[in-house]
Design a protein around this motif. Structure first.
Motif, PDB file in Angstrom:
ATOM      1  N   VAL A 157      64.909  11.576   9.520  1.00 17.82           N
ATOM      2  CA  VAL A 157      63.976  12.533  10.374  1.00 17.82           C
ATOM      3  C   VAL A 157      64.157  12.484  11.733  1.00 17.82           C
ATOM      4  N   SER A 158      64.337  13.600  12.402  1.00 13.18           N
ATOM      5  CA  SER A 158      64.808  13.664  13.900  1.00 13.18           C
ATOM      6  C   SER A 158      63.766  14.781  14.611  1.00 13.18           C
ATOM      7  N   ASP A 159      63.532  14.553  15.755  1.00 12.43           N
ATOM      8  CA  ASP A 159      62.970  15.412  16.802  1.00 12.43           C
ATOM      9  C   ASP A 159      63.696  16.732  16.857  1.00 12.43           C
ATOM     10  N   ASN A 160      63.340  17.840  16.837  1.00 11.28           N
ATOM     11  CA  ASN A 160      64.238  18.858  16.773  1.00 11.28           C
ATOM     12  C   ASN A 160      63.780  20.270  17.652  1.00 11.28           C
ATOM     13  N   LEU A 161      63.016  19.653  18.729  1.00 14.51           N
ATOM     14  CA  LEU A 161      62.632  20.550  19.784  1.00 14.51           C
ATOM     15  C   LEU A 161      63.684  21.096  20.630  1.00 14.51           C
ATOM     16  N   ASP A 162      64.654  20.271  20.808  1.00 11.15           N
ATOM     17  CA  ASP A 162      65.583  20.718  21.536  1.00 11.15           C
ATOM     18  C   ASP A 162      66.421  22.185  20.963  1.00 11.15           C
ATOM     19  N   GLY A 163      66.225  22.074  19.633  1.00  4.85           N
ATOM     20  CA  GLY A 163      67.108  23.443  19.148  1.00  4.85           C
ATOM     21  C   GLY A 163      66.082  24.479  19.299  1.00  4.85           C
ATOM     22  N   TYR A 164      64.991  24.424  19.925  1.00  2.12           N
ATOM     23  CA  TYR A 164      64.062  25.663  20.421  1.00  2.12           C
ATOM     24  C   TYR A 164      63.721  25.741  21.733  1.00  2.12           C
TER      25      TYR A 164
END
Length: 152
Positions: free
Chosen positions: A43-50
């Motif tokens: 699991v990883s933070d994916n906010l950078d993708g948005y």
């Protein structure tokens, strides 16, 4: 005939009344990361993708083999509903004659599941949170474990 009509109206009212009032409690990204991690997902933070999307306040991606399960937090329930409707429209583009569709709806949630063309597709929203995936059917149990543990 009037009695039959009256009974039909009462029956429809009772069914409608039973549907309303059902709610679920939304989860946060930390719980998603913990639950998915407990089932072996990376699991990883994916906010950078948005980063160019101003109505997304948080995002995490859980990966297990060829399965990507994502949870996104939106700034409003309306935006989450709009995105979910778009996801469902995309799912329907893959619909075949042998598909299986399941829907579950309450006052603050909507879950749409479709199995078609060898894929398991799910979009589950509670309030302003959305968890979704499109994965090969053999990964269905793995995804359901996470969704059930979170109440989605």
């Amino acid at each position: 005939m009037k009695k039959l009509s009256l009974l039909l109206v009462i029956f429809v009212f009772v069914l409608t009344a039973c549907e309303s009032g059902k709610t679920k409690e939304s989860n946060n990204l930390e719980n998603f990361m913990s639950v998915a991690g407990g089932y072996g997902y990376a699991v990883s933070d994916n906010l950078d993708g948005y980063k160019d999307v101003n109505y997304i306040t948080g995002a995490s991606m859980a990966t297990f083999g060829d399965t990507e399960l994502e949870m996104i937090i939106y700034d409003s329930e309306e935006n989450a509903i709009t995105v979910q409707n778009s996801q469902i429209d995309n799912f329907l583009k893959l619909k075949s004659t042998g598909e299986s569709i399941h829907k579950d709806k309450g006052d603050n949630y909507y879950k749409y599941v479709m199995i078609s063309n060898g894929y398991y597709m799910v979009s589950s929203r509670i309030d302003n949170t959305l968890i979704f995936t499109k994965t090969p059917l053999e990964n269905k149990e793995s995804v359901e474990n996470v969704l059930n543990a979170m109440g989605y």
